[in-house]
Design a protein around this motif. Sequence first.
Motif, short mmCIF file in Angstrom:
data_model
loop_
_atom_site.label_atom_id
_atom_site.label_comp_id
_atom_site.label_asym_id
_atom_site.label_seq_id
_atom_site.Cartn_x
_atom_site.Cartn_y
_atom_site.Cartn_z
N ASN A 1 -10.19 -101.68 77.94
CA ASN A 1 -9.94 -100.24 77.91
C ASN A 1 -9.56 -99.75 79.30
O ASN A 1 -9.90 -100.39 80.32
CB ASN A 1 -11.17 -99.46 77.45
CG ASN A 1 -11.29 -99.33 75.93
OD1 ASN A 1 -12.07 -98.53 75.41
ND2 ASN A 1 -10.52 -100.12 75.20
N GLY A 2 -8.84 -98.63 79.36
CA GLY A 2 -8.42 -98.07 80.63
C GLY A 2 -7.38 -98.91 81.34
O GLY A 2 -7.24 -98.83 82.56
N LEU A 3 -6.65 -99.72 80.57
CA LEU A 3 -5.69 -100.66 81.15
C LEU A 3 -4.39 -99.96 81.54
O LEU A 3 -4.07 -98.87 81.06
CB LEU A 3 -5.39 -101.78 80.16
CG LEU A 3 -6.61 -102.54 79.61
CD1 LEU A 3 -6.17 -103.55 78.56
CD2 LEU A 3 -7.37 -103.23 80.74
N GLU A 4 -3.65 -100.60 82.41
CA GLU A 4 -2.33 -100.10 82.78
C GLU A 4 -1.37 -100.35 81.63
O GLU A 4 -1.15 -101.50 81.24
CB GLU A 4 -1.84 -100.81 84.05
CG GLU A 4 -0.50 -100.32 84.54
CD GLU A 4 -0.06 -101.03 85.80
OE1 GLU A 4 1.16 -101.10 86.04
OE2 GLU A 4 -0.93 -101.54 86.54
N PRO A 5 -0.79 -99.29 81.04
CA PRO A 5 0.11 -99.47 79.90
C PRO A 5 1.26 -100.41 80.22
O PRO A 5 1.91 -100.31 81.26
CB PRO A 5 0.62 -98.05 79.62
CG PRO A 5 -0.44 -97.16 80.17
CD PRO A 5 -0.96 -97.87 81.39
N GLY A 6 1.48 -101.37 79.31
CA GLY A 6 2.61 -102.28 79.45
C GLY A 6 2.38 -103.46 80.38
O GLY A 6 3.26 -104.31 80.52
N ALA A 7 1.21 -103.55 81.01
CA ALA A 7 0.95 -104.67 81.93
C ALA A 7 0.81 -105.97 81.13
O ALA A 7 -0.15 -106.14 80.38
CB ALA A 7 -0.31 -104.40 82.74
N ALA A 8 1.77 -106.87 81.27
CA ALA A 8 1.81 -108.09 80.45
C ALA A 8 0.63 -109.01 80.72
O ALA A 8 0.24 -109.79 79.84
CB ALA A 8 3.12 -108.83 80.69
N GLY A 9 0.05 -108.94 81.91
CA GLY A 9 -1.02 -109.85 82.26
C GLY A 9 -2.28 -109.66 81.45
O GLY A 9 -3.10 -110.59 81.33
N ASN A 10 -2.47 -108.48 80.86
CA ASN A 10 -3.68 -108.24 80.08
C ASN A 10 -3.68 -109.04 78.78
O ASN A 10 -4.69 -109.62 78.39
CB ASN A 10 -3.82 -106.75 79.79
CG ASN A 10 -4.14 -105.95 81.03
OD1 ASN A 10 -4.94 -106.37 81.86
ND2 ASN A 10 -3.50 -104.80 81.18
#
Length: 490
Positions: free
Chosen positions: A464-473
């Motif tokens: 949760n609270g992730l950077e939108p679109g960050a592929a590494g997640n």
Amino acid sequence: MKRTMSRAARHPWFEIIRRQLPLALLTILIVALAVPAAMLVAPALTGQRPNPESTESAVPAWQQVPRDLSLPQGISPLKDSAPVPWPDTLAAQLDATLKTDGGGSFTGVVQDAATGQVLFDRDGAGGRVPASNMKLLTAAAALRAIGPDQRFSTTVVAGAEAGSVVLTGGGDVLLGAGESSRDAVMGHAGLATLAGLTVKSLQENGVKGPVQVRLDDSLFTGPALNPTWSPDDVAAGETAPLFPLALNSARYDPAVTTGPRPQDAAMAAAEAFSAQLTAAGAAAGLSVTAGVERAKAPESGRVLAEVQSATLRQQVDLMLQTSDNYLAEVLGRLAAVATGQPGSNDGATATVYQQVQDLGIPTDGLRVADVSGLSLGNQVSAGQLSEIVRAITSGTEHSLRAAIGGFPVAGLTGTLGSRYTDASTEGGAGLVRAKTGTLNFVIALSGYVVDADGRLLVFSFIGNGLEPGAAGNRTALDRTASALASCGCR
């Protein structure tokens, strides 16, 4: 001239050899064939490293990529003697992979499925927005409340007015426009088949026409849209107003699963039925009046025709594989109706909450705002999701086993079909089976895996609270699940 035998030929040993010679030759042949076979088998027996170009025999069956995708009826093979991973060793591996790409944080839980022992816990009791992992709760609730083999009927009932027929929705939103397709889930029941049966029944009852089509979609009540959904998600076609009958899970085309949806899926289905009834009636000399109006079917109305959906287990499978928001919400409402609750948003959310509680899963902090996972108002912990997966895979309620086949297979099926393809995650391909979940700042993965030692593990990881679109997640989740698959963590 009398033929005489030599002394050697008259010796009894000569006769024994002569009789045994064919058997000896056969034995030599068997030995000659057996030697190469033994060379292939020997490495598995002696522990020698096999030739990488030979066979997969050194790899346990549960660690091999499946040769077919038949739906499993249980998790096998499992060994009671298979060692349980050491928590400290497991945590060291997962902490190295479960890292965010940018802001936000991951929570996670891994459990031994057989005993429930928690092997990894990173804030596993903390409430999180679960995205489409919410569908796991809905699947379990629907299977418990309705039963895995239940089908939903779409009927045509004789109306109160002479010559009128009422198309009545019973919960099948996977209707096809054409003939029923017995081997399909989407389109298992077809409106063309229903229209043909209706014409036949009308003829048998002496109806000459014109016939007026009505629509009864009163099974569901309350607002057709959940008030906690974003209007942008509805406009984008992530879901649509809910009705108890629809074509193609409220899609214009079953092959096109993105973009805008019909805003009145029930009326769209009724108009398609009217068109099919017109075509079938013309061939029988029966006319149909243009236009469809809503009207409740008479309680004592005679059923003229009926088609039935695919089973609930098949629909749950489709819902989990494709993460179909519309179908999930419909199944939640049908579960509510089955337990005597209103077929509404509130009825669905209350029913899912109650069914989770009745499974014996702690509901501390659990908030059910919708049953598909689109709502940001949902709060579910990784521990609660892990317990749901455990109930499905190895719990005492065998009706929940019907959801096992719905978990996408890493690199092969459903929403995991295009993942687990790079060097850092391919170790989990064909082995990890998990439900995905994605919103702008949310990503989740909950499922199960049989590890390298033959131990069934269930897991849930939520970011949760992730950077939108960050592929590494997404990669972090897939690497973490792959680490579980290859774990011999002792």
